[in-house]
Design a protein around this motif. Structure first.
Motif, PDB file in Angstrom:
ATOM      1  N   UNK A   1      20.932 -12.073  -5.047  1.00 41.72           N
ATOM      2  CA  UNK A   1      20.567 -12.757  -3.744  1.00 41.72           C
ATOM      3  C   UNK A   1      19.197 -12.840  -3.463  1.00 41.72           C
ATOM      4  N   UNK A   2      18.113 -12.489  -4.495  1.00 46.73           N
ATOM      5  CA  UNK A   2      16.820 -12.569  -4.270  1.00 46.73           C
ATOM      6  C   UNK A   2      16.238 -13.727  -4.688  1.00 46.73           C
ATOM      7  N   UNK A   3      16.148 -14.366  -5.979  1.00 44.11           N
ATOM      8  CA  UNK A   3      15.249 -15.271  -6.589  1.00 44.11           C
ATOM      9  C   UNK A   3      15.070 -16.660  -5.582  1.00 44.11           C
ATOM     10  N   UNK A   4      16.287 -17.293  -5.406  1.00 44.55           N
ATOM     11  CA  UNK A   4      16.323 -18.654  -4.571  1.00 44.55           C
ATOM     12  C   UNK A   4      15.980 -18.592  -3.054  1.00 44.55           C
ATOM     13  N   UNK A   5      16.528 -17.376  -2.565  1.00 41.58           N
ATOM     14  CA  UNK A   5      16.493 -17.376  -1.168  1.00 41.58           C
ATOM     15  C   UNK A   5      14.999 -17.043  -0.825  1.00 41.58           C
ATOM     16  N   UNK A   6      14.583 -15.727  -1.334  1.00 43.70           N
ATOM     17  CA  UNK A   6      13.341 -15.201  -0.856  1.00 43.70           C
ATOM     18  C   UNK A   6      12.213 -16.262  -1.452  1.00 43.70           C
ATOM     19  N   UNK A   7      12.241 -16.758  -2.537  1.00 42.69           N
ATOM     20  CA  UNK A   7      11.104 -17.423  -3.233  1.00 42.69           C
ATOM     21  C   UNK A   7      11.217 -18.802  -2.156  1.00 42.69           C
ATOM     22  N   UNK A   8      12.168 -19.602  -1.898  1.00 41.90           N
ATOM     23  CA  UNK A   8      12.157 -20.585  -0.857  1.00 41.90           C
ATOM     24  C   UNK A   8      11.310 -20.278   0.371  1.00 41.90           C
ATOM     25  N   UNK A   9      11.833 -19.243   0.785  1.00 41.90           N
ATOM     26  CA  UNK A   9      11.076 -18.586   2.265  1.00 41.90           C
ATOM     27  C   UNK A   9       9.752 -18.124   2.207  1.00 41.90           C
ATOM     28  N   UNK A  10       9.205 -17.631   1.035  1.00 42.54           N
ATOM     29  CA  UNK A  10       7.922 -17.096   0.813  1.00 42.54           C
ATOM     30  C   UNK A  10       7.076 -18.378   0.706  1.00 42.54           C
ATOM     31  N   UNK A  11       7.578 -19.349  -0.059  1.00 41.31           N
ATOM     32  CA  UNK A  11       6.733 -20.732  -0.231  1.00 41.31           C
ATOM     33  C   UNK A  11       6.778 -21.647   1.060  1.00 41.31           C
ATOM     34  N   UNK A  12       7.670 -21.310   1.987  1.00 41.10           N
ATOM     35  CA  UNK A  12       7.673 -22.123   3.095  1.00 41.10           C
ATOM     36  C   UNK A  12       6.633 -21.578   4.053  1.00 41.10           C
ATOM     37  N   UNK A  13       7.082 -20.109   4.253  1.00 38.24           N
ATOM     38  CA  UNK A  13       6.347 -19.271   5.532  1.00 38.24           C
ATOM     39  C   UNK A  13       4.906 -19.089   5.069  1.00 38.24           C
ATOM     40  N   UNK A  14       4.564 -18.436   3.766  1.00 37.88           N
ATOM     41  CA  UNK A  14       3.303 -17.862   3.526  1.00 37.88           C
ATOM     42  C   UNK A  14       2.446 -19.179   3.107  1.00 37.88           C
ATOM     43  N   UNK A  15       2.934 -19.930   1.930  1.00 34.30           N
ATOM     44  CA  UNK A  15       2.055 -20.996   1.413  1.00 34.30           C
ATOM     45  C   UNK A  15       1.929 -22.016   2.263  1.00 34.30           C
ATOM     46  N   UNK A  16       2.829 -22.574   2.814  1.00 37.09           N
ATOM     47  CA  UNK A  16       2.696 -23.875   3.416  1.00 37.09           C
ATOM     48  C   UNK A  16       2.461 -23.715   5.258  1.00 37.09           C
ATOM     49  N   UNK A  17       3.222 -22.907   5.616  1.00 39.78           N
ATOM     50  CA  UNK A  17       3.181 -22.774   7.079  1.00 39.78           C
ATOM     51  C   UNK A  17       1.884 -21.556   7.354  1.00 39.78           C
ATOM     52  N   UNK A  18       1.496 -20.807   6.464  1.00 40.69           N
ATOM     53  CA  UNK A  18       0.634 -19.649   6.711  1.00 40.69           C
ATOM     54  C   UNK A  18       0.715 -18.970   7.994  1.00 40.69           C
ATOM     55  N   UNK A  19       2.037 -18.684   8.061  1.00 40.31           N
ATOM     56  CA  UNK A  19       2.698 -17.985   9.465  1.00 40.31           C
ATOM     57  C   UNK A  19       1.611 -16.743   9.691  1.00 40.31           C
ATOM     58  N   UNK A  20       1.271 -16.567  10.744  1.00 37.42           N
ATOM     59  CA  UNK A  20       0.187 -15.372  11.016  1.00 37.42           C
ATOM     60  C   UNK A  20       0.806 -14.367  11.997  1.00 37.42           C
ATOM     61  N   UNK A  21       0.399 -13.222  12.346  1.00 36.34           N
ATOM     62  CA  UNK A  21       0.827 -12.148  13.162  1.00 36.34           C
ATOM     63  C   UNK A  21       0.662 -12.775  14.637  1.00 36.34           C
ATOM     64  N   UNK A  22       1.649 -12.501  15.478  1.00 37.29           N
ATOM     65  CA  UNK A  22       1.528 -12.893  16.835  1.00 37.29           C
ATOM     66  C   UNK A  22       1.919 -14.324  16.942  1.00 37.29           C
ATOM     67  N   UNK A  23       2.188 -15.130  16.035  1.00 37.13           N
ATOM     68  CA  UNK A  23       2.829 -16.465  16.049  1.00 37.13           C
ATOM     69  C   UNK A  23       4.503 -16.422  16.373  1.00 37.13           C
ATOM     70  N   UNK A  24       4.708 -17.716  17.132  1.00 35.46           N
ATOM     71  CA  UNK A  24       6.332 -17.502  17.265  1.00 35.46           C
ATOM     72  C   UNK A  24       6.850 -18.409  16.125  1.00 35.46           C
ATOM     73  N   UNK A  25       8.107 -18.032  15.632  1.00 35.36           N
ATOM     74  CA  UNK A  25       8.819 -18.835  14.689  1.00 35.36           C
ATOM     75  C   UNK A  25      10.236 -19.132  15.046  1.00 35.36           C
ATOM     76  N   UNK A  26      10.871 -20.178  14.902  1.00 35.72           N
ATOM     77  CA  UNK A  26      12.328 -20.535  15.222  1.00 35.72           C
ATOM     78  C   UNK A  26      12.978 -20.637  13.859  1.00 35.72           C
ATOM     79  N   UNK A  27      13.915 -19.769  13.668  1.00 38.02           N
ATOM     80  CA  UNK A  27      14.665 -19.720  12.401  1.00 38.02           C
ATOM     81  C   UNK A  27      16.095 -20.332  12.657  1.00 38.02           C
ATOM     82  N   UNK A  28      16.243 -21.439  11.908  1.00 35.85           N
ATOM     83  CA  UNK A  28      17.781 -21.927  12.204  1.00 35.85           C
ATOM     84  C   UNK A  28      18.819 -21.416  11.301  1.00 35.85           C
TER      85      UNK A  28
END
Length: 639
Positions: A10-37
């Motif tokens: 269950x790890x590779x495709x799901x977690x890698x996609x999320x890590x690439x999206x939130x950390x690399x692209x969005x650079x999500x920071x503490x205190x920010x709001x995120x909507x997950x559909x």
């Protein structure tokens, strides 16, 4: 710590996609709001874990009460319904009109615009879905005035284009997994021997997290005799070809030699009288092929028996028959004479039956008995009712032989390009191309298809290059269930073949009749997707209660868009979950499309009458403005 293989899957495709999206692209920071559909799915749960680790405030949507309860157990406080566009208004209310900083989106259609409306300045929109990309959906640029960023996420492409970045991100993600900051997803395991149950479970959208297929039990093996990779004929046997001294029948005889045949009995009504036949026989002799050409009227039982008696005296045992004899005499059925019907039916029907009877009297069973039918039995063809009927009979005879355990192969040929009847009649070949689409097949390619059918022991297949969109334009039965699979395969192309003339129906049917008809069309599509009998489909029951999930909902929307010729907002299913309510929505969309089309046509006509040169774009814009005004109560008299 040790991670079980099922959990590790269950790890590779799901977690890698999320890590690439939130950390690399969005650079999500503490205190920010995120909507997950779709937050109860695999990617959604992984996103909740990473967002929690980064210190973000989580807003989430899910499609069912059970999944929303699961999100509460995960500690998510702000939870909304993904099947309703009201999530946007609810989030704005709960954030005092501020919205969110990041959206991880998997919804389609109008939901995209609602997501953009709730993004704060410098917000990031992360698109996981593919439907709107491939449909080239349009969104307005107005929301982007607030420094909004839009990212299309495709991890597969990242792996191919930037392998070094892929390795670095994956390593960082796995370090979080190793330190316990992230954990494998919940899953439901199915043994590979029960793969059908796994797909049914997924179809019902019951899973939270992932479905994992395991191999704990040994896979059941079915032992069958290996099939040869290519056709290898017996060089010590005789092969009979009717119609074998000209056209496609002669080309078939040459092909039998290429496949190993050394003894041929070629039958035709007139024998080897043509230049084509004599040249071919000379070539066979030069190849040291034992070939015998006999004049044989296959419509006469005694003539066929005489040919088989000749073979018994002068040739090895007959092991194969190809019935390629054909007579074509076209006419509209209202003008067709009894003689025309007889001339076409007799060579096919009587010839095949006499060959069948003689084959039963042979001392050894046949290895192959091939009859040349036609693709016209699948679709029909104008002016060839006698020819279609004759080929239908051939197919029935091969069905009988198959039931009796005898060799039988029926091949439904499309147009053959370089030999035979169409090679001598270019106008007819072009007419068939216009009707059925695609090009006529070269004989070599057609015979390779026949070889594959014989090797894999298949029968009653059509061999042709087919363009359903072209065929759909003239085929009266195109909308029948018989062709639903073909129409479905072609539904993503631009054509009107599967659509009815809705403008005509709106103008001629009463409101009640129109709604009943629309309800029936929707039921047909729901029946096809959910595999339910139409009588069991209740127009007043929620289609989600019938088993529809989000993936099947997208399939239903696409099918309805193709049938009705209008763009349907994806949230329409949630807003109108019963077929009855959905029919009203579709009628509203159809009437709007008809009005717009009518206005455009009238404006274009007026411009032509007054010799005004105006572009289609201007016409469409004017029609849109008039349509908007006509929607105002004070403007009804404009009609």
């Amino acid at each position: 710590d040790f991670i079980h293989y099922e959990a590790a899957a269950t790890i590779p495709s799901t977690f890698f996609t999320v890590y690439y999206a939130l950390k690399q692209l969005a650079q999500l920071e503490a205190g920010e709001r995120i909507l997950i559909h779709g937050a109860a799915g695999g990617v959604g749960i992984a996103a909740i874990q990473l967002a929690t680790h980064l210190g973000a405030e989580i807003y989430a949507t899910a499609s069912s009460p059970e999944k929303r309860d699961f999100l509460r157990l995960m500690g998510v406080k702000h939870i909304y319904n993904s099947r309703s566009l009201s999530f946007a208004d609810d989030i704005l209310h709960d954030t005092q009109g501020q919205g969110v900083d990041v959206v991880l989106n998997s919804l389609a259609g109008e939901a995209i615009n609602r997501n953009l409306q709730i993004l704060r300045p410098f917000g990031r929109f992360l698109e996981l879905g593919k439907r709107d990309f491939y449909q080239n959906s349009r969104i307005g640029l107005r929301p982007f005035r607030n420094n909004i960023s839009y990212f299309g996420i495709d991890a597969d492409q990242l792996m191919q284009a930037k392998p070094a970045l892929t390795r670095r991100l994956f390593r960082e993600m796995m370090e979080l997994m190793a330190t316990g900051q992230l954990a494998p997803l919940p899953y439901k395991a199915f043994d590979a021997n029960h793969i059908v149950e796994a797909f049914r479970y997924m179809q019902q959208a019951r899973q939270i997290g992932k479905i994992v297929v395991t191999y704990e039990q040994p896979l059941r093996q079915v032992h069958t005799a290996p099939l040869p990779s290519q056709l290898e004929l017996n060089p010590n046997a005789t092969y009979v070809v009717t119609g074998g001294l000209g056209g496609f029948g002669l080309r078939t005889a040459q092909w039998l030699v290429e496949k190993g045949a050394q003894h041929l009995l070629l039958l035709s009504r007139r024998g080897a009288q043509s230049t084509e036949a004599t040249e071919a026989l000379a070539q066979f002799k030069a190849q040291h092929i034992d070939v015998h050409a006999l004049a044989c009227d296959v419509t006469q039982a005694d003539s066929v028996q005489a040919a088989f008696d000749y073979a018994a005296q002068h040739m090895p045992t007959i092991k194969g028959i190809v019935h390629a004899a054909t007579v074509i005499d076209d006419a509209l059925i209202i003008n067709m004479s009894a003689e025309q019907i007889r001339r076409v039916l007799e060579p096919k029907i009587l010839g095949a039956w006499h060959l069948h009877e003689q084959s039963l009297a042979l001392t050894e069973p046949l290895d192959l008995f091939v009859v040349y039918s036609s693709a016209t039995t699948l679709f029909g063809n104008l002016g060839q009712s006698n020819y279609v009927a004759a080929n239908h009979w051939l197919e029935a005879l091969m069905g009988l032989r198959l039931q009796q355990g005898l060799a039988a192969t029926n091949v439904r040929w499309g147009a053959i390009d370089d030999v035979g009847f169409l090679a001598r009649h270019d106008q007819i070949k072009e007419a068939l191309k216009d009707r059925m689409g695609g090009a006529a097949l070269p004989a070599s390619l057609a015979l390779r298809a026949l070889e594959s059918m014989l090797v894999h022991q298949q029968s009653h297949l059509g061999v042709m290059e087919l363009d359903w969109n072209a065929l759909d334009r003239f085929l009266p039965s195109a909308n029948s269930p018989k062709f639903s699979a073909l129409a479905h395969l072609a539904s993503d192309t631009d054509h009107d073949g599967h659509r009815e003339d809705w403008a005509e129906l709106i103008n001629t049917m009463s409101p009640t009749e129109l709604q009943e008809h629309v309800i029936h069309v929707i039921k047909v599509e729901v029946s096809e997707i959910l595999r339910l009998p139409i009588p069991r489909i209740d127009a007043q029951q929620s289609i989600y209660d019938m088993g529809l999930d989000s993936l099947l909902g997208v399939e239903l929307v696409l099918a309805l868009e193709n049938r009705f010729g209008v763009r349907i907002p994806v949230m329409s299913l949630s807003e109108s979950p019963t077929i009855e309510r959905l029919s009203l929505k579709l009628i509203e969309l159809l009437q709007g499309a008809q009005t717009e089309s009518s206005l455009s046509s009238e404006i274009q006509l007026l411009a032509a009458q007054h010799n005004i040169d105006v572009s289609q774009e201007t016409i469409d814009q004017t029609a849109e403005q008039l349509e908007a005004e006509l929607q105002q109560p004070s403007s009804r008299n404009l009609h």
